[in-house]
Design a protein around this motif. Structure first.
Motif, PDB file in Angstrom:
ATOM      1  N   ASN A 494      -0.246  -1.290   6.378  1.00  0.00           N
ATOM      2  CA  ASN A 494       0.174  -0.505   7.546  1.00  0.00           C
ATOM      3  C   ASN A 494      -0.859   0.537   7.946  1.00  0.00           C
ATOM      4  O   ASN A 494      -1.036   0.821   9.132  1.00  0.00           O
ATOM      5  CB  ASN A 494       1.511   0.171   7.254  1.00  0.00           C
ATOM      6  CG  ASN A 494       2.642  -0.823   7.064  1.00  0.00           C
ATOM      7  OD1 ASN A 494       2.560  -1.970   7.507  1.00  0.00           O
ATOM      8  ND2 ASN A 494       3.691  -0.411   6.389  1.00  0.00           N
ATOM      9  N   VAL A 495      -1.554   1.110   6.971  1.00  0.00           N
ATOM     10  CA  VAL A 495      -2.518   2.161   7.274  1.00  0.00           C
ATOM     11  C   VAL A 495      -3.832   1.585   7.790  1.00  0.00           C
ATOM     12  O   VAL A 495      -4.390   2.053   8.791  1.00  0.00           O
ATOM     13  CB  VAL A 495      -2.751   3.051   6.031  1.00  0.00           C
ATOM     14  CG1 VAL A 495      -3.912   4.007   6.263  1.00  0.00           C
ATOM     15  CG2 VAL A 495      -1.487   3.813   5.673  1.00  0.00           C
ATOM     16  N   THR A 496      -4.336   0.556   7.120  1.00  0.00           N
ATOM     17  CA  THR A 496      -5.636  -0.008   7.501  1.00  0.00           C
ATOM     18  C   THR A 496      -5.535  -1.006   8.644  1.00  0.00           C
ATOM     19  O   THR A 496      -6.522  -1.233   9.353  1.00  0.00           O
ATOM     20  CB  THR A 496      -6.290  -0.696   6.302  1.00  0.00           C
ATOM     21  OG1 THR A 496      -5.492  -1.826   5.892  1.00  0.00           O
ATOM     22  CG2 THR A 496      -6.435   0.272   5.138  1.00  0.00           C
ATOM     23  N   GLY A 497      -4.372  -1.614   8.833  1.00  0.00           N
ATOM     24  CA  GLY A 497      -4.242  -2.644   9.855  1.00  0.00           C
ATOM     25  C   GLY A 497      -4.845  -3.976   9.469  1.00  0.00           C
ATOM     26  O   GLY A 497      -4.896  -4.899  10.297  1.00  0.00           O
ATOM     27  N   ASN A 498      -5.293  -4.121   8.226  1.00  0.00           N
ATOM     28  CA  ASN A 498      -5.913  -5.361   7.766  1.00  0.00           C
ATOM     29  C   ASN A 498      -4.835  -6.361   7.379  1.00  0.00           C
ATOM     30  O   ASN A 498      -4.270  -6.301   6.284  1.00  0.00           O
ATOM     31  CB  ASN A 498      -6.824  -5.067   6.576  1.00  0.00           C
ATOM     32  CG  ASN A 498      -7.547  -6.314   6.088  1.00  0.00           C
ATOM     33  OD1 ASN A 498      -7.449  -7.382   6.692  1.00  0.00           O
ATOM     34  ND2 ASN A 498      -8.275  -6.184   4.997  1.00  0.00           N
ATOM     35  N   GLN A 499      -4.537  -7.299   8.256  1.00  0.00           N
ATOM     36  CA  GLN A 499      -3.505  -8.289   7.979  1.00  0.00           C
ATOM     37  C   GLN A 499      -4.038  -9.492   7.221  1.00  0.00           C
ATOM     38  O   GLN A 499      -3.321 -10.483   7.044  1.00  0.00           O
ATOM     39  CB  GLN A 499      -2.846  -8.725   9.289  1.00  0.00           C
ATOM     40  CG  GLN A 499      -2.090  -7.606   9.972  1.00  0.00           C
ATOM     41  CD  GLN A 499      -1.098  -8.106  10.997  1.00  0.00           C
ATOM     42  OE1 GLN A 499      -1.037  -9.296  11.330  1.00  0.00           O
ATOM     43  NE2 GLN A 499      -0.305  -7.193  11.530  1.00  0.00           N
ATOM     44  N   ASP A 500      -5.272  -9.411   6.748  1.00  0.00           N
ATOM     45  CA  ASP A 500      -5.791 -10.441   5.853  1.00  0.00           C
ATOM     46  C   ASP A 500      -5.395 -10.184   4.405  1.00  0.00           C
ATOM     47  O   ASP A 500      -5.624 -11.020   3.539  1.00  0.00           O
ATOM     48  CB  ASP A 500      -7.320 -10.500   5.952  1.00  0.00           C
ATOM     49  CG  ASP A 500      -7.780 -11.204   7.210  1.00  0.00           C
ATOM     50  OD1 ASP A 500      -6.925 -11.746   7.927  1.00  0.00           O
ATOM     51  OD2 ASP A 500      -8.997 -11.201   7.483  1.00  0.00           O
ATOM     52  N   ILE A 501      -4.802  -9.033   4.125  1.00  0.00           N
ATOM     53  CA  ILE A 501      -4.415  -8.719   2.756  1.00  0.00           C
ATOM     54  C   ILE A 501      -3.235  -9.576   2.321  1.00  0.00           C
ATOM     55  O   ILE A 501      -3.180 -10.043   1.182  1.00  0.00           O
ATOM     56  CB  ILE A 501      -4.076  -7.214   2.631  1.00  0.00           C
ATOM     57  CG1 ILE A 501      -5.315  -6.365   2.923  1.00  0.00           C
ATOM     58  CG2 ILE A 501      -3.523  -6.885   1.251  1.00  0.00           C
ATOM     59  CD1 ILE A 501      -5.042  -4.869   2.901  1.00  0.00           C
TER      60      ILE A 501
END
Length: 850
Positions: A494-501
């Protein structure tokens, strides 16, 4: 010198500012650059050097409610990285600059140069209060080169900059020519799904959703600085909610990466340090973007009601069955209880269970001889041979088994039976110590339940209750760090916006609160509800059993399968924990937390096999400590297999050897009822058994049914070992789970077949549960193999498998697997709980062991 003059000259005296260079001496001319009025959609060509730069101005009128986006295209054939052309674009609220050749850095410090660059300028939208406004854009072209460098410039106004709901839009992009578009939420839409597709896998690209802020991060090295983003090969999907954007609008940014490594591709070996024109031309990707409305709040409520009501219906069905059973029991009680079946059609209340050998059974070393024809000396010699034969497997003396605890629920000792068919004790030596020697008892050719239920019931029940208390302890210490970890994962997303995690099915991932895929979490509610229901059913049976024991009911004391509920309680807790940990795993499914979803699956399969074995072997089943230690070893192997098993031949060789050896050791323990001691003398005993049973005389196995089961079981496990060694499956966790499930199904099938061979019956309830289990498992496995994501691959490759929702527009195939697998496990547990209800009125010395 005055103070003012001294203050003005101080920076030059201190060397802070460089002195001005005269024109023609390596510095730029001090005279102002003339501005050229330019128009849109016209190509301007020219040359620049250190003494010559060009400045273009573009004017246009912007109206309220109209979003004007301008795109600047530049090109230069120069590949001189020492003297690139610098382009600076000035607007009312910002400055954008880049150079040509444009340089991107990839893996291992590789560089990629592009001579064509195209950028979209951050649009400005006047407010209604301002009215129409005049906008001006300056494009400055310059270079520090001592020679002329040619360039081309084209500035256009975009006609299709704003995306429309439910309308597909096609475009192309490249690393040096990114694209982004604007989308505004319609008044009646609160959430949308951005769907992006491409017919080609490569080049790798990134899709980003960013707030309306300038500058827009639309290059490979900065696209991850703002908003939410995903890597992409053939498709991507991002769910966006209106509440997350104050202006109710956002940019959708598309960036093509200079390398495919992030998407699972390889870096071309031909690329060294300089640019490669052929490679650059191949980096263009055609994309199609469609924005569709997502589900509404009412759909969330409908999905939650469906989930809870579907499984609460199982509670209603259980209440109906319990009520019908209560009515039948009351009718039997009022009409007079039926007499139990002793196997010969006679009333057995006067025939308590004895610890001796039932009629028709024999010991492993004694053939089926008429005991009445044996003299006392012959009988003593035969039984002595039996004791010696049993001791050969254990290297123990004939009395090493010790005296077994006598059960308070057992009837009078042997010899008090009033059956006239039994010979008088004075006719031959009965050797009473044979009745307490487990080495002799467990090597009988035909075993009955009374032979393996000789220990005190209270002690055995306490032994199996340890399963229940241990699994609660394991669940608490396992679940707490898991919950903490997945909360951290979700926070990072949610904080980084990295949806590859996280490896979601993004085409059917419905967020709620901080959860990115609430549907995957909600669908696990079935495991928790049905696990709780199973515990209630077991508790009811346990309470009724305790009341019968307190009432000294002979049916409970001497008939049927001994009731021990510790393993059933452990199975119920395991089912609930599977739901909890599966929900935790699906908060953010990835490579690092896969074991959360599989650990309790291994334990459920293992507990079911232990319970099935305990049914006819209550005295010799594994202890809770050894069982859970074995599960820990299995989980460790699963983790090691996932981390090191990919294309590692040595791991698969070692694992296959361990698998085969473990299968043989367990088979030996099962065949000899735990009397084949595993220690350093095992090799000598194996050689002795092979010599006496295979080479000296080739005779049929002493325990044919057990031998058939173990041969088939070993063939199945060896096949798994060979398959793993040859094909080395990437999903090692599912491979291990398949081994457990196949062994459980094989043992259950053997148990049911042997039950029917022994003329035992299947009552309506267990028969219904068996059919329901088979049907529901078949349906569940169909949805399980509909792979929607895969953490063994890159996030972009995993998204290629994403599919839309199939149930209520809210649940996908994997959610349906959660629903069906919960029901299937519940029915499977009921099969084990009710399978032997038909034996409640059969004496234990008439119930065969298999």
């Amino acid at each position: 010198m005055s103070g003012f003059a001294l203050l003005c000259g101080l920076p030059w005296l201190l060397g802070v500012l460089p002195p001005a260079l005269p024109a023609g001496a390596g510095g730029r001319s001090s005279r102002p650059t003339p501005t050229k009025a330019a128009v849109f959609d016209r190509v301007y060509a020219g040359t620049v050097n250190i003494n010559r730069e060009e400045l273009y101005s573009f004017n246009y009128t912007s109206k309220p409610g109209q979003v004007d986006a301008v795109r600047v295209y530049v090109k230069s054939d120069s590949e001189d990285l020492q003297y690139p052309i610098l382009f600076v674009v000035r607007q009312q609220k910002g400055v954008l600059s880049w150079q040509v050749p444009l340089i991107f850095r990839g893996l291992y410090q590789r560089t990629y140069n592009y001579q064509e660059v195209s950028r979209t300028l951050c649009p400005s939208e006047p407010t209604p209060e301002m009215g129409p406004s005049e906008q001006i854009i300056f494009v400055d072209v310059a270079s520090m080169a001592l020679f002329d460098i040619e360039y081309e410039l084209l500035v256009t106004r975009l006609k299709s900059f704003q995306l429309t709901t439910d309308k597909a839009f096609n475009f192309t992009a490249s690393p040096s020519q990114p694209q982004y578009f604007l989308y505004k939420f319609p008044p009646d839409v609160d959430s949308v799904i951005i769907k992006v597709v491409s017919e080609t896998v490569y080049p790798c690209s990134v899709v980003s959703v960013q707030d309306i802020v300038c500058p827009v991060y639309d290059l490979d090295h900065n696209v991850e600085f703002n908003g939410v983003y995903q890597s992409m090969t053939k498709q991507a999907a991002i769910t966006v909610q209106k509440k997350d954007f104050l202006g109710e609008q956002f940019f959708v940014v598309f960036v093509i990466k200079p390398e495919d490594y992030a998407c699972g591709g390889s870096v071309p070996s031909s690329i060294k340090g300089k640019g490669n024109h052929t490679w650059n031309l191949q980096r263009t990707k055609s994309l199609q973007v469609t924005i569709v409305p997502s589900i509404k709040e009412s759909d969330y409520v409908q999905a939650m009601l469906f989930s809870f009501l579907s499984f609460l219906s199982f509670y209603l069905g259980s209440l109906i069955v319990a009520f019908v059973h209560y009515v039948r029991v009351q009718r039997k009680t009022s009409a007079g209880r039926y007499s139990p079946d002793d196997g010969s059609g006679t009333v057995a209340t006067s025939h308590p269970i004895t610890t001796g050998t039932p009629e028709g059974s024999s010991y492993g070393a004694i053939e089926k001889l008429d005991l009445q024809t044996l003299s006392a000396g012959q009988y003593s010699e035969a039984t002595a041979n039996t004791r010696q034969n049993a001791a050969a497997f254990t290297d123990e003396s004939s009395s090493s088994g010790g005296r077994q605890l006598s059960s308070p629920e057992r009837g009078p000792p042997h010899g008090s039976d009033t059956d006239s068919s039994v010979e008088e004790e004075s006719d031959f030596d009965t050797m009473p110590e044979i009745e307490s020697d487990k080495n002799v008892i467990r090597t009988k050719m035909f075993l009955y339940l009374s032979d393996l239920s000789r220990k005190d019931r209270r002690i055995v029940s306490k032994k199996y209750k340890i399963y229940f208390w241990n699994i609660i302890t394991i669940a608490v210490f396992y679940a707490l760090p898991v919950i903490q970890l997945v909360i951290t994962y979700q926070t990072v997303v949610n904080v980084t916006g990295n949806q590859d995690i996280c490896y979601y099915n993004f085409l059917c991932a419905h967020p709620l609160g901080v959860l990115s895929a609430f549907n995957n979490v909600l669908s696990n509610v079935g495991h928790v509800l049905l696990g709780c229901l199973f515990l209630l059913i077991v508790l009811r049976r346990d309470i009724l059993h305790r009341r019968s024991l307190e009432a000294k009911d002979p049916y409970t004391l001497e008939y049927g399968i001994p009731k021990h509920f510790g393993l059933f309680y452990a199975m119920g807790i395991a089912l609930m924990m599977e739901g909890v940990l599966s929900a935790c795993y699906h908060v953010c499914p990835n490579y690092s937390n896969f074991q959360f979803d599989t650990s309790f699956m291994y334990m459920i399969a293992g507990l079911c096999m232990l319970k099935l074995y305990q049914t006819r072997h209550p005295d010799i089943n594994a202890s809770a400590y050894s069982a859970y230690a074995s599960f820990a070893v299995v989980i460790c192997l699963a983790v090691v297999g996932v981390v090191f098993g990919k294309n590692n031949v040595w791991f698969w060789v070692i694992f296959s050897v361990i698998h085969i050896v473990a299968s043989l050791a367990l088979s030996t323990q099962i065949y000899y009822m735990g009397r084949f001691k595993i220690d350093f003398g095992i090799f000598r005993r194996v050689v002795m058994v092979l010599y006496t049973d295979c080479f000296q005389q080739c005779s049929r196995p002493m325990y044919m049914d057990r031998m058939v089961l173990l041969i088939v079981g070993n063939l199945v496990n060896w096949s798994f070992a060979v398959f793993g060694l040859v094909y080395r499956p990437r999903d090692f966790a599912s491979y291990m789970l398949g081994i457990f499930i196949c062994n459980l199904l094989l043992y259950l099938a053997f148990y049911i077949i042997m039950k029917l061979r022994s003329s035992e019956k299947l009552l309506p309830i267990p028969l219904f549960c068996i059919v329901a289990t088979a049907v529901v498992w078949a349906a569940a496995l169909y949805f399980f193999f509909q792979n929607l994501s895969s953490w063994e691959e890159t996030p972009a490759e995993s998204r290629e498998k994403n599919r839309p929702c199939i149930l209520l527009g809210f649940f996908d195939d994997h959610d349906v697997w959660h629903f069906l697998s919960a029901a299937a496990l519940f029915f499977s547990f009921l099969v084990l709980l009710t399978l032997d209800d038909d034996l409640d009125s059969v004496r234990r010395d008439k119930i065969p062991v298999f």
